[in-house]
Scaffold this motif. Structure first.
Motif, PDB file in Angstrom:
ATOM      1  N   VAL A  59       0.825  -1.203   0.000  1.00  0.00           N
ATOM      2  CA  VAL A  59       0.000   0.000   0.000  1.00  0.00           C
ATOM      3  C   VAL A  59       0.867   1.264   0.000  1.00  0.00           C
ATOM      4  N   TRP A  60       2.094   1.137   0.495  1.00  0.00           N
ATOM      5  CA  TRP A  60       2.996   2.306   0.468  1.00  0.00           C
ATOM      6  C   TRP A  60       3.221   2.770  -0.963  1.00  0.00           C
ATOM      7  N   LEU A  61       3.296   1.843  -1.871  1.00  0.00           N
ATOM      8  CA  LEU A  61       3.461   2.222  -3.282  1.00  0.00           C
ATOM      9  C   LEU A  61       2.196   2.904  -3.812  1.00  0.00           C
ATOM     10  N   ILE A  62       1.056   2.302  -3.497  1.00  0.00           N
ATOM     11  CA  ILE A  62      -0.211   2.879  -3.959  1.00  0.00           C
ATOM     12  C   ILE A  62      -0.369   4.290  -3.393  1.00  0.00           C
ATOM     13  N   THR A  63       0.038   4.449  -2.128  1.00  0.00           N
ATOM     14  CA  THR A  63      -0.056   5.766  -1.511  1.00  0.00           C
ATOM     15  C   THR A  63       0.926   6.741  -2.151  1.00  0.00           C
ATOM     16  N   GLY A  65       2.010   6.661  -5.208  1.00  0.00           N
ATOM     17  CA  GLY A  65       1.425   7.008  -6.503  1.00  0.00           C
ATOM     18  C   GLY A  65       0.279   7.987  -6.340  1.00  0.00           C
ATOM     19  N   GLY A  66      -0.597   7.705  -5.386  1.00  0.00           N
ATOM     20  CA  GLY A  66      -1.750   8.578  -5.144  1.00  0.00           C
ATOM     21  C   GLY A  66      -1.310   9.963  -4.693  1.00  0.00           C
ATOM     22  N   ALA A  67      -0.298  10.000  -3.818  1.00  0.00           N
ATOM     23  CA  ALA A  67       0.185  11.286  -3.311  1.00  0.00           C
ATOM     24  C   ALA A  67       0.820  12.096  -4.434  1.00  0.00           C
TER      25      ALA A  67
END
Lengths: 334, 468
Positions: A59-63, A65-67
């Motif tokens: 989820v750190w990656l998804i976050t 990317g989202g950030a």
């Protein structure tokens, strides 16, 4: 550049550090499934060390990317469309790794399990290798045009010696980080074997880091633009690598694990420091994209800062708690 | 093929595939949370077995849902870079909140739930699945906040210099009336999906006559979720229709297949022969008064008038050569498939519950087979629902503000898009196939299956009584 824009540039970097620190050892453990473990019970043991936590780590990656999307839409747009094929295969890697946990445990026989162990391995190799390439390509500069898009990029803009060194380095560090994690999390033969393997790999890591430093010196403008900070961060990376090696040879498990994680942190910091105050480096410097050019509005950044200040500590508390709850070593005979 | 068509195909393909697993995850997490709660309350071990058994199916769907979700996130930047530039200031915030608030919650507590059965007391353990369920629902809320903006932009201003939409009020974004219609519609639809998967799989096991008590109890929960969920979905969908008629008249007219304005009161077409080339409805079977009754408006503008209105409003901005007609047949028939299967599911749930409680259901084999087939029904409804929502938004990505044509990444080649389309297609086909095989095999084994080799290793006789 405003203070908030600067803050979000740092935060995106921190989120990537979080991703590499945490998912980095998941990749290493993924490689160990075939490279280190030799039979089903050992593989079960290896996979079990990350079973409860890998999903949160990803989820750190998804976050991140989202950030990036939220705080620097133009950066996100140019980077993601500019690294199209590399990101496509990163996704393929993450997908086949992501499903292999559940698919392997749902398998009925050795043949099926073998298939998902291979997808696990390939996915765990692909992702860090391609991320290494992507970041190195990013700091070498791309053919940006006036509309902020990467146009007419050639094969060598993506695949070149420095990028491959970067890819191999990221993969190797992930593997070492994974081995150090396994030393922390397992008992028995896997723990011993992880230690023996790690000991053998440090010389390769140091050769890689020397090459990395040389190429960074030749191929980027880091040392002409920001000499002192680049040098300090490079020295820090070496110190972390030495600490990791020391921790391994002296069998200090926590030290070596934290140190390999810090190597990632050092590399991301080195790259982001070199990027600053840009987010995309144009081969034509005129078209380089600056933090100030690509950021969201002050209002959006403010909203996101408030949200992050409230939510991130909570996330850290409960995910830390979950690590604590699963802190026991995984034994082979359960 | 040009890059726009390829990018659109890819968006459609990933969204549809991803959205097989999203409602399945939301629905099954909720169903499992209820089962485990019943275990904690009633202390009957069968509910714990249920939570574990159906939880496994949930975990399968979650695994595929998450990985396809990453594609969703990445493809905005990869394929739609200009859209990302235009929307980033607005889309970004809910996306970031979704990650921080929902994804971390789901993924952390899924780990705790999955591996924590022996570590925590039942009362603590059940909290984990509720947090997971909450996470899945919150994730839907935030992503739909972004989608609602695309359907009905609010709380923004256009920055002419940078040509992008900028957020003016975060709370305004959340107060978008579209969101509060889309969100319940989607979430209740997910509850139906979970319910019908549990009910259908249980029906299949009842047909086989194995573990009857377990699957009857499961069926009961599945049907209740299916019934309550479908009634609420239909209700929310009805409210949504009324607003779509006001916000997006072209989408509404296409769903109803009306080219010319309706009289007052408006009739409702059950079926119609639509000729998109000559822009007319050749024949129809309709119920008088019905559309007025359903939609709440006296009369409705047809697509021809809607097109004129849109031209009047947007010609200065987008030019006179814009085509404001949407894919009419897809919307018309899509709506009938969605609503038709939705209604059918509500009816099936009522009949199923009555017969189950009269102990007659297991004797009516054809009906049980219908429930097995019914596993596909929510997927059909969900898919058509999204096709209507997203295709009806054409020619815009952000309604009235930014077109699909302008949204694609200019720097990405058709070759790259072709490679990614083929890669995803192969990957999805493969994942879908494996997922189906595993789910089927898993249900077939049933809740009390013990792997003979595992049992042997543990020194248990697989046929000894205590194993069961």
């Amino acid at each position: 550049m405003t203070g908030l824009e600067f803050l979000w540039f740092i935060l995106v970097g921190i989120l990537f550090i979080g991703f590499f620190f945490l998912d980095g050892f998941d990749f290493g453990v993924g490689m160990s499934v075939k490279l280190l473990a030799r039979n089903k019970r050992e593989r079960d043991q290896v996979i079990q060390t990350i079973g409860p936590v890998w999903e949160t780590n990803q989820v750190w990656l998804i976050t991140a990317g989202g950030a990036m999307f939220a705080s620097f839409p133009d950066w996100y747009a140019s980077l993601f469309s500019g690294f199209y094929l590399i990101l496509l295969f990163i996704l393929v890697g993450l997908i086949i790794r992501g499903v292999s946990f559940k698919f392997r445990s749902s398998s009925e026989n050795a043949k099926e399990r073998n298939l998902w162990e291979w997808t696990f391995l390939i996915g765990s190799l692909l992702a860090p290798f391609l991320f290494g390439m992507l970041f190195i390509d990013l700091v070498q500069g791309l053919p940006l045009d006036a509309s902020k898009n990467v146009m007419h990029a050639t094969f060598t803009d993506y695949v070149n010696l420095f990028a491959i060194i970067g890819g191999v380095a990221m993969t190797l560090i992930s593997y070492l980080h994974g081995l150090n994690y396994l030393r922390l999390k397992t008992e028995g033969v896997i723990r011993e074997r992880a230690l023996a393997s790690a000991k053998k790999l440090y010389p390769a890591l140091f050769v890689g880091l020397i090459l990395f430093a040389i190429f960074a010196f030749i191929k980027t403008d880091f040392f002409t633009e920001r000499f002192t900070s680049s040098l300090i961060l490079l020295i820090l990376i070496v110190i972390f690598a030495v600490m990791a090696a020391y921790g391994t040879y002296k069998n200090k498990e926590v030290l070596s694990f934290i140190s390999t994680g810090l190597i990632f942190a050092g590399i991301v910091a080195f790259l982001f420091n070199g990027l600053f105050p840009r987010v995309m480096i144009g081969q034509n410097p005129e078209y380089s994209m600056l933090i100030a050019d690509s950021a969201s509005t002050p209002y959006t950044l403010k909203v996101m800062t408030i949200v992050t200040c409230i939510l991130l500590p909570i996330v850290l508390i409960y995910s830390g708690w979950s690590y604590k709850k699963f802190s026991k070593r995984v034994k082979i005979d359960r | 093929m040009d890059i726009t068509s390829l990018a659109r195909f890819q968006f459609g393909m990933t969204t549809v595939f991803h959205f097989f697993f999203v409602p399945m995850s939301i629905g099954l997490a909720f169903a499992v949370a209820i089962m485990e709660t019943m275990y904690v309350v009633k202390k009957d071990k069968i509910y714990k077995d249920m939570a574990k058994f159906w939880g496994n199916l949930f975990l399968l769907s979650f695994a595929v849902g998450v990985v396809t979700g990453i594609i969703q996130e990445f493809q905005f930047g990869m394929n739609w870079s200009e859209y990302s530039r235009f929307m980033g200031d607005i889309f970004g915030a809910p996306l970031a909140v979704e990650a921080l608030l929902a994804f971390f919650l789901e993924s952390t507590f899924i780990g705790l739930w999955m591996f924590g059965w022996d570590k925590f007391s039942p009362k603590v353990h059940v909290v984990f699945i509720w947090l997971v369920s909450l996470g899945t629902v919150l994730s839907a809320l935030w992503i739909l906040a972004a989608n609602s903006f695309m359907q009905h932009p609010v709380a923004y201003k256009i920055n002419e210099a940078s040509n992008r939409a900028e957020l003016t009020s975060f709370s305004g974004l959340l107060k978008n009336h579209q969101l509060w219609l889309e969100f319940p519609h989607v979430v209740f639809g997910a509850v139906v999906t979970g319910g019908f998967i549990v009910a259908g799989a249980s029906a299949w096991k009842m047909l086989k006559g194995s573990d009857t008590e377990f699957f009857k109890k499961s069926m009961n929960i599945g049907l209740i979720l299916g019934l309550v969920g479908s009634i609420l979905t239909i209700g929310a969908g009805h409210q949504q229709m009324i607003v779509v008629g006001e916000d997006q008249p072209m989408k509404f007219a296409a769903m109803e297949g009306i080219y010319e304005d309706t009289g007052s009161p408006a009739p409702w077409n059950i079926v119609a022969g639509i000729d998109t080339k000559n822009k007319e409805t050749k024949w129809e079977i309709s119920v008088p008064y019905m559309l007025t009754l359903l939609g709440g408006q006296e009369s409705y503008v047809g697509m021809d008038q809607a097109s004129k209105d849109l031209h009047d409003e947007y010609d200065a901005k987008f030019g006179t050569d814009m085509n404001y007609y949407v894919p009419v047949k897809t919307l018309f028939w899509g709506f009938r498939f969605m609503a038709g299967f939705g209604t059918l599911m509500a009816l099936m749930a009522v009949v199923g519950l009555i017969l189950l409680h009269k102990d007659k259901l297991e004797k009516i084999r054809w009906l049980l087979w219908l429930f097995v087939a019914g596993i596909t029904f929510p997927f059909i409804s969900n898919t058509f629902g999204w096709l209507i929502t997203e295709m009806g938004r054409a020619p815009w990505t952000v309604y009235g503000l930014f077109t699909i044509e302008d949204s694609v990444s200019p720097g990405v080649s058709a070759t790259s898009l072709l490679i990614s389309n083929i890669t995803y297609f192969v990957l999805f086909a493969f994942l879908g196939f494996v997922m189906f095989i595993f789910a089927k095999r898993f249900v077939k084994k049933g809740p009390y299956y013990v792997d003979p080799s595992e049992a042997r290793k543990a020194g248990i006789d697989p046929f000894a009584k205590e194993v069961f």
